[in-house]
Design a protein around this motif. Sequence first.
Motif, PDB file in Angstrom:
ATOM      1  N   GLY A  18       0.896  -1.207  -0.071  1.00 26.11           N
ATOM      2  CA  GLY A  18       0.044  -0.052   0.093  1.00 26.11           C
ATOM      3  C   GLY A  18       0.794   1.327   0.005  1.00 26.11           C
ATOM      4  O   GLY A  18       0.564   2.238   0.654  1.00 26.11           O
ATOM      5  N   SER A  20       1.769   3.145  -2.477  1.00 32.00           N
ATOM      6  CA  SER A  20       1.661   4.110  -3.484  1.00 32.00           C
ATOM      7  C   SER A  20       0.855   5.469  -3.300  1.00 32.00           C
ATOM      8  O   SER A  20       0.770   6.480  -3.958  1.00 32.00           O
ATOM      9  CB  SER A  20       1.001   3.490  -4.959  1.00 32.00           C
ATOM     10  N   ARG A  43      -0.578  -1.803  -6.668  1.00 31.59           N
ATOM     11  CA  ARG A  43      -1.007  -2.333  -8.179  1.00 31.59           C
ATOM     12  C   ARG A  43      -0.572  -1.260  -8.774  1.00 31.59           C
ATOM     13  O   ARG A  43      -0.054  -1.606  -9.895  1.00 31.59           O
ATOM     14  CB  ARG A  43      -2.659  -2.822  -7.906  1.00 31.59           C
ATOM     15  N   ALA A  44      -0.976  -0.079  -8.780  1.00 28.85           N
ATOM     16  CA  ALA A  44      -0.796   1.234  -9.795  1.00 28.85           C
ATOM     17  C   ALA A  44       0.648   1.416  -9.714  1.00 28.85           C
ATOM     18  O   ALA A  44       1.385   1.826  -8.957  1.00 28.85           O
ATOM     19  CB  ALA A  44      -1.654   2.353  -9.296  1.00 28.85           C
ATOM     20  N   VAL A  69      -1.853  -7.769  -3.431  1.00 29.13           N
ATOM     21  CA  VAL A  69      -1.913  -8.505  -2.289  1.00 29.13           C
ATOM     22  C   VAL A  69      -2.775  -9.538  -1.911  1.00 29.13           C
ATOM     23  O   VAL A  69      -2.748 -10.222  -1.160  1.00 29.13           O
ATOM     24  CB  VAL A  69      -1.567  -7.527  -0.916  1.00 29.13           C
ATOM     25  N   THR A  70      -3.920  -9.311  -2.630  1.00 31.40           N
ATOM     26  CA  THR A  70      -4.912 -10.460  -2.904  1.00 31.40           C
ATOM     27  C   THR A  70      -4.423 -11.732  -3.454  1.00 31.40           C
ATOM     28  O   THR A  70      -4.962 -13.017  -3.233  1.00 31.40           O
ATOM     29  CB  THR A  70      -6.317 -10.251  -3.283  1.00 31.40           C
ATOM     30  N   ALA A  95       0.159  -2.132   4.670  1.00 28.82           N
ATOM     31  CA  ALA A  95      -0.598  -0.980   4.738  1.00 28.82           C
ATOM     32  C   ALA A  95      -1.865  -0.953   3.803  1.00 28.82           C
ATOM     33  O   ALA A  95      -2.435  -0.102   3.711  1.00 28.82           O
ATOM     34  CB  ALA A  95       0.261   0.225   4.619  1.00 28.82           C
ATOM     35  N   GLY A  97      -5.094  -1.451   1.831  1.00 24.82           N
ATOM     36  CA  GLY A  97      -6.394  -1.626   2.641  1.00 24.82           C
ATOM     37  C   GLY A  97      -7.281  -1.162   1.670  1.00 24.82           C
ATOM     38  O   GLY A  97      -7.274  -0.266   0.786  1.00 24.82           O
ATOM     39  N   VAL A 119      -8.290  -8.018   0.779  1.00 29.96           N
ATOM     40  CA  VAL A 119      -7.305  -6.707   0.695  1.00 29.96           C
ATOM     41  C   VAL A 119      -6.964  -6.804   2.250  1.00 29.96           C
ATOM     42  O   VAL A 119      -5.659  -7.019   2.543  1.00 29.96           O
ATOM     43  CB  VAL A 119      -7.693  -5.495   0.287  1.00 29.96           C
ATOM     44  N   ILE A 145      -1.276  -1.974   9.418  1.00 29.75           N
ATOM     45  CA  ILE A 145      -2.188  -1.014   9.903  1.00 29.75           C
ATOM     46  C   ILE A 145      -3.708  -1.243   9.716  1.00 29.75           C
ATOM     47  O   ILE A 145      -4.338  -1.641   8.727  1.00 29.75           O
ATOM     48  CB  ILE A 145      -1.903   0.213   8.624  1.00 29.75           C
ATOM     49  N   TYR A 160     -15.434  -4.216   6.359  1.00 30.53           N
ATOM     50  CA  TYR A 160     -14.200  -3.596   6.668  1.00 30.53           C
ATOM     51  C   TYR A 160     -13.945  -3.973   7.948  1.00 30.53           C
ATOM     52  O   TYR A 160     -12.857  -4.416   8.338  1.00 30.53           O
ATOM     53  CB  TYR A 160     -14.243  -2.127   6.454  1.00 30.53           C
ATOM     54  N   LEU A 197      -8.697   6.313   0.973  1.00 27.41           N
ATOM     55  CA  LEU A 197      -9.341   5.217   1.564  1.00 27.41           C
ATOM     56  C   LEU A 197     -11.117   5.504   1.285  1.00 27.41           C
ATOM     57  O   LEU A 197     -11.684   4.679   0.858  1.00 27.41           O
ATOM     58  CB  LEU A 197      -9.030   5.195   3.036  1.00 27.41           C
ATOM     59  N   ARG A 200     -12.170   5.589  -2.295  1.00 23.98           N
ATOM     60  CA  ARG A 200     -11.970   4.248  -3.019  1.00 23.98           C
ATOM     61  C   ARG A 200     -13.070   3.223  -2.278  1.00 23.98           C
ATOM     62  O   ARG A 200     -13.034   2.175  -2.645  1.00 23.98           O
ATOM     63  CB  ARG A 200     -10.465   3.670  -2.861  1.00 23.98           C
TER      64      ARG A 200
HETATM   65  N1  LIG Z   1      -7.587   6.748   6.004  1.00 23.67           N
HETATM   66  C1  LIG Z   1      -8.044   6.496   7.350  1.00 23.67           C
HETATM   67  O1  LIG Z   1      -8.814   7.143   7.697  1.00 23.67           O
HETATM   68  C2  LIG Z   1      -7.558   5.180   8.044  1.00 23.67           C
HETATM   69  C3  LIG Z   1      -8.184   4.866   8.990  1.00 23.67           C
HETATM   70  C4  LIG Z   1      -7.952   3.538   9.972  1.00 23.67           C
HETATM   71  C5  LIG Z   1      -7.116   2.660   9.131  1.00 23.67           C
HETATM   72  N2  LIG Z   1      -6.779   2.938   7.832  1.00 23.67           N
HETATM   73  C6  LIG Z   1      -5.816   1.952   7.092  1.00 23.67           C
HETATM   74  O2  LIG Z   1      -4.634   2.575   6.682  1.00 23.67           O
HETATM   75  C7  LIG Z   1      -4.145   1.585   5.736  1.00 23.67           C
HETATM   76  C8  LIG Z   1      -3.867   2.547   4.513  1.00 23.67           C
HETATM   77  O3  LIG Z   1      -5.045   2.913   3.919  1.00 23.67           O
HETATM   78  P1  LIG Z   1      -5.100   4.520   3.499  1.00 23.67           P
HETATM   79  O4  LIG Z   1      -5.871   5.405   4.429  1.00 23.67           O
HETATM   80  O5  LIG Z   1      -3.469   5.271   3.261  1.00 23.67           O
HETATM   81  O6  LIG Z   1      -5.787   4.407   2.078  1.00 23.67           O
HETATM   82  P2  LIG Z   1      -5.369   4.422   0.597  1.00 23.67           P
HETATM   83  O7  LIG Z   1      -4.555   5.975   0.298  1.00 23.67           O
HETATM   84  O8  LIG Z   1      -6.356   4.228  -0.166  1.00 23.67           O
HETATM   85  O9  LIG Z   1      -4.299   3.677   0.343  1.00 23.67           O
HETATM   86  C9  LIG Z   1      -4.435   2.221   0.359  1.00 23.67           C
HETATM   87  C10 LIG Z   1      -3.338   1.473  -0.432  1.00 23.67           C
HETATM   88  O10 LIG Z   1      -3.374   0.123  -0.720  1.00 23.67           O
HETATM   89  C11 LIG Z   1      -3.242  -0.322  -2.001  1.00 23.67           C
HETATM   90  N3  LIG Z   1      -4.032  -1.436  -2.243  1.00 23.67           N
HETATM   91  C12 LIG Z   1      -5.303  -1.719  -2.322  1.00 23.67           C
HETATM   92  N4  LIG Z   1      -5.873  -2.705  -2.504  1.00 23.67           N
HETATM   93  C13 LIG Z   1      -4.602  -3.312  -3.084  1.00 23.67           C
HETATM   94  C14 LIG Z   1      -4.323  -4.752  -3.717  1.00 23.67           C
HETATM   95  N5  LIG Z   1      -5.253  -5.615  -3.830  1.00 23.67           N
HETATM   96  N6  LIG Z   1      -3.127  -5.064  -3.742  1.00 23.67           N
HETATM   97  C15 LIG Z   1      -2.003  -4.176  -3.221  1.00 23.67           C
HETATM   98  N7  LIG Z   1      -2.404  -3.049  -2.791  1.00 23.67           N
HETATM   99  C16 LIG Z   1      -3.406  -2.684  -2.817  1.00 23.67           C
HETATM  100  C17 LIG Z   1      -3.438   0.831  -2.748  1.00 23.67           C
HETATM  101  O11 LIG Z   1      -2.482   1.006  -3.915  1.00 23.67           O
HETATM  102  P3  LIG Z   1      -3.087   0.426  -5.484  1.00 23.67           P
HETATM  103  O12 LIG Z   1      -4.365   0.840  -5.548  1.00 23.67           O
HETATM  104  O13 LIG Z   1      -2.225   0.979  -6.107  1.00 23.67           O
HETATM  105  O14 LIG Z   1      -3.178  -0.995  -5.403  1.00 23.67           O
HETATM  106  C18 LIG Z   1      -2.903   2.092  -1.897  1.00 23.67           C
HETATM  107  O15 LIG Z   1      -1.656   2.209  -1.904  1.00 23.67           O
HETATM  108  C19 LIG Z   1      -5.301   0.687   5.219  1.00 23.67           C
HETATM  109  O16 LIG Z   1      -5.152  -0.444   5.697  1.00 23.67           O
HETATM  110  C20 LIG Z   1      -6.570   1.606   5.960  1.00 23.67           C
HETATM  111  O17 LIG Z   1      -7.514   0.313   6.300  1.00 23.67           O
HETATM  112  C21 LIG Z   1      -6.999   4.139   7.194  1.00 23.67           C
END
Ligand SMILES: NC(=O)c1ccc[n+]([C@@H]2O[C@H](COP(=O)([O-])OP(=O)(O)OC[C@H]3O[C@@H](n4cnc5c(N)ncnc54)[C@H](OP(=O)(O)O)[C@@H]3O)[C@@H](O)[C@H]2O)c1
Length: 280
Positions: A18, A20, A43-44, A69-70, A95, A97, A119, A145, A160, A197, A200
Amino acid sequence: MSDASPGSFRGRVFVVTGASSGLGYEIAQALAAEGAHLVLAGRAREPLAAAALACRERGASAIAVPTDVTLDADCSALIECARAEFGGVDGLVAAAGLGMWARFGELSGPEVMEPLMAVNYWGVVQPAFHALPDLRARNGMLVVISSVQGRIGVPWHSGYAAAKHAVQGFCDSLRLEEGERLAVLTVLAHWIRGTELRARALGSDGRPRGSAAAGHGGDAMLAEEAAARVVAAMRQRRRELWIPRHFRLVGILSSLVPALTDRLIRRRVEREHARQPRDD
Ligand SMILES: NC(=O)c1ccc[n+]([C@@H]2O[C@H](COP(=O)([O-])OP(=O)(O)OC[C@H]3O[C@@H](n4cnc5c(N)ncnc54)[C@H](OP(=O)(O)O)[C@@H]3O)[C@@H](O)[C@H]2O)c1
């Protein structure tokens, strides 16, 4: 862990999934600033390559390994790449998600829940399995995370929260199995700004709800600050980090007075939902 002084990440090898965007991106940059070697997964391709370049501009060695990662084969290949490039893995930061914003009863079908588990749960377990021999041998660390929703249920987030509960159980068990040779840190985060997050997050039809539904983030913590806290907790080899810290109280309250906590959570999330555009 390999060659560096205690508490330093210089020369240590971290795989970050995660990477990217959002929190994974910021954690990778924070580790790069400390001279770690980075293997970035997502992925991207283009954003991932840009993330690796940004790490190198901070003086770190970094490679981008496009990974879903799936897919277990991708996760195995990811860890193999880290071994080939840097000789092994000292830390896995999971990370990647995927979020959700829909009531269970309004889903187009139960299959909408599948990518959330793929995921948020399998996307941790699979790379962890392949990295484990290195992590054990190098007294390494697994950083997951998770979310506040790994401890409490939240309406509109059932898939989730279920996946985050599952990964929490996995981490808590693995920590007991591995003892001193592996640090397992779970990060129980509340809403963080500067990530994708929400945009998406899957709606009731299983499609991402888009940036219009993402909200502005209010006074939530910025991803960069959250990442700095994660890296500090990694340095201390802590087992748990709540972001923000006072959300720990929600976990305590939900065990002591569950009905009251349910009411508070429902009221808060419903208020927020009322401010969101409907997706059904
Ligand atoms: N933002 C919040 O408020 C929050 C709160 C609590 C916990 N979290 C957790 O923090 C972590 C990071 O999320 P974020 O908030 O930073 O969101 P984000 O900006 O959407 O980042 C999610 C990352 O996961 C990657 N990802 C998604 N599906 C994937 C797959 N099948 N294979 C590989 N990579 C994949 C995405 O990259 P690609 O699309 O390029 O694959 C992206 O880099 C997550 O686990 C989320 O649950 C976030």
